[in-house]
Motif scaffolding. Sequence first.
Motif, short mmCIF file in Angstrom:
data_model
loop_
_atom_site.label_atom_id
_atom_site.label_comp_id
_atom_site.label_asym_id
_atom_site.label_seq_id
_atom_site.Cartn_x
_atom_site.Cartn_y
_atom_site.Cartn_z
N THR A 33 1.01 -1.44 -0.46
CA THR A 33 -0.14 -0.38 0.64
C THR A 33 0.50 1.52 -0.30
O THR A 33 0.23 2.55 -0.75
CB THR A 33 -1.00 -0.01 1.70
OG1 THR A 33 0.29 -0.06 2.17
CG2 THR A 33 -1.81 -1.06 1.34
N LYS A 34 2.07 1.31 0.38
CA LYS A 34 2.78 2.51 0.79
C LYS A 34 4.41 2.00 0.43
O LYS A 34 4.93 3.52 0.11
CB LYS A 34 3.05 2.60 2.44
CG LYS A 34 1.65 3.08 3.08
CD LYS A 34 1.70 3.72 4.79
CE LYS A 34 0.55 4.04 5.21
NZ LYS A 34 0.67 4.79 6.58
N GLY A 35 4.48 1.01 -0.53
CA GLY A 35 6.07 1.15 -0.61
C GLY A 35 6.97 1.15 -0.02
O GLY A 35 6.93 0.97 0.92
N VAL A 36 8.31 0.69 -0.75
CA VAL A 36 9.35 0.64 0.15
C VAL A 36 9.87 0.48 1.55
O VAL A 36 10.28 0.40 2.16
CB VAL A 36 10.67 -0.36 -0.58
CG1 VAL A 36 11.48 -0.50 0.33
CG2 VAL A 36 10.05 -1.75 -1.37
N ARG A 37 9.73 2.81 1.39
CA ARG A 37 10.06 3.54 1.96
C ARG A 37 9.80 3.31 3.08
O ARG A 37 9.95 3.58 4.14
CB ARG A 37 9.92 4.69 1.99
CG ARG A 37 11.52 4.88 0.34
CD ARG A 37 11.34 6.33 0.15
NE ARG A 37 11.65 6.62 -0.99
CZ ARG A 37 12.73 7.77 -1.80
NH1 ARG A 37 11.67 8.52 -1.33
NH2 ARG A 37 13.45 7.86 -2.70
N GLY A 162 16.84 -10.34 4.20
CA GLY A 162 15.02 -10.29 3.94
C GLY A 162 14.19 -10.04 4.23
O GLY A 162 13.15 -10.26 3.29
N LEU A 163 13.67 -9.17 5.20
CA LEU A 163 11.84 -8.73 4.53
C LEU A 163 12.09 -7.28 3.62
O LEU A 163 10.96 -7.24 3.61
CB LEU A 163 12.32 -8.09 6.66
CG LEU A 163 12.69 -8.43 7.90
CD1 LEU A 163 12.18 -7.77 9.11
CD2 LEU A 163 11.09 -9.10 7.59
N MET A 164 13.60 -6.98 3.48
CA MET A 164 13.46 -5.82 2.57
C MET A 164 12.89 -6.62 1.33
O MET A 164 12.61 -6.49 -0.01
CB MET A 164 14.86 -5.29 2.17
CG MET A 164 14.99 -3.92 3.51
SD MET A 164 13.96 -2.53 2.62
CE MET A 164 12.69 -3.24 4.14
N LEU A 165 14.12 -7.71 1.15
CA LEU A 165 13.91 -8.43 -0.68
C LEU A 165 12.31 -8.82 -0.56
O LEU A 165 11.23 -8.83 -0.99
CB LEU A 165 14.24 -9.64 -0.01
CG LEU A 165 14.26 -10.43 -1.56
CD1 LEU A 165 14.69 -10.00 -2.83
CD2 LEU A 165 14.56 -11.89 -1.26
#
Length: 205
Positions: A33-37, A162-165
């Motif tokens: 909903t809000k993206g990676v950042r 892992g979470l960022m992937l």
Amino acid sequence: MTLESGITFFLAIFVFSITPGPGVFAILARSMTKGVRASIFLSLGMVLSDIVYLVMACYGLAAIASSWETAFLVIRYAGAAYLMYLGYKMWVSPVSTSSVEGERGSKSQIASFMQGFMISASNPKVILFYVAFLPTFMDLTVLSASDIVLASFLAFVALFMGLMLISIGASQARRLLTSERSMKSLNRTAGGIMASAGAFLALKN
């Protein structure tokens, strides 16, 4: 910790980080909903909480942690309620097809960090995982400060990667949905995932 055991430890923690659970579901929902950042501080909160558990396991504090069962229970239900509330907010949030990502302001970042920390901290079984897991890679009876620092660093990098992937993958899927109807479905899907993560956290043994 030898080089070989360090690499194996890193890979095992990385796999652990992408194993489905409340934290992964929360990252999926936020990123969709809000993206990676918007998921960075959420992820950092989860990772730091795991590191605290890892250090506790290194110092043999699992027995002390088990005596905090009531406190953990309160934290768990509070975290579950918050996740379900966020799921509801996502479900009813207005549709936006803007490509702007991220959360602005230190308050929202701190709130996101604390949310992530609470999600992981509400699962005291994580420390038991580390208690059973660490002896495979190091002798806890002769553990040095440098061993703990190295294990914490490797775990931090592996967990965050892992979470960022997961976050990047979910965000890329979000970019493919540009119509108002698809974004509404995305919001509701993400809201459902977040609420389900809260329910899972509340009902698990």
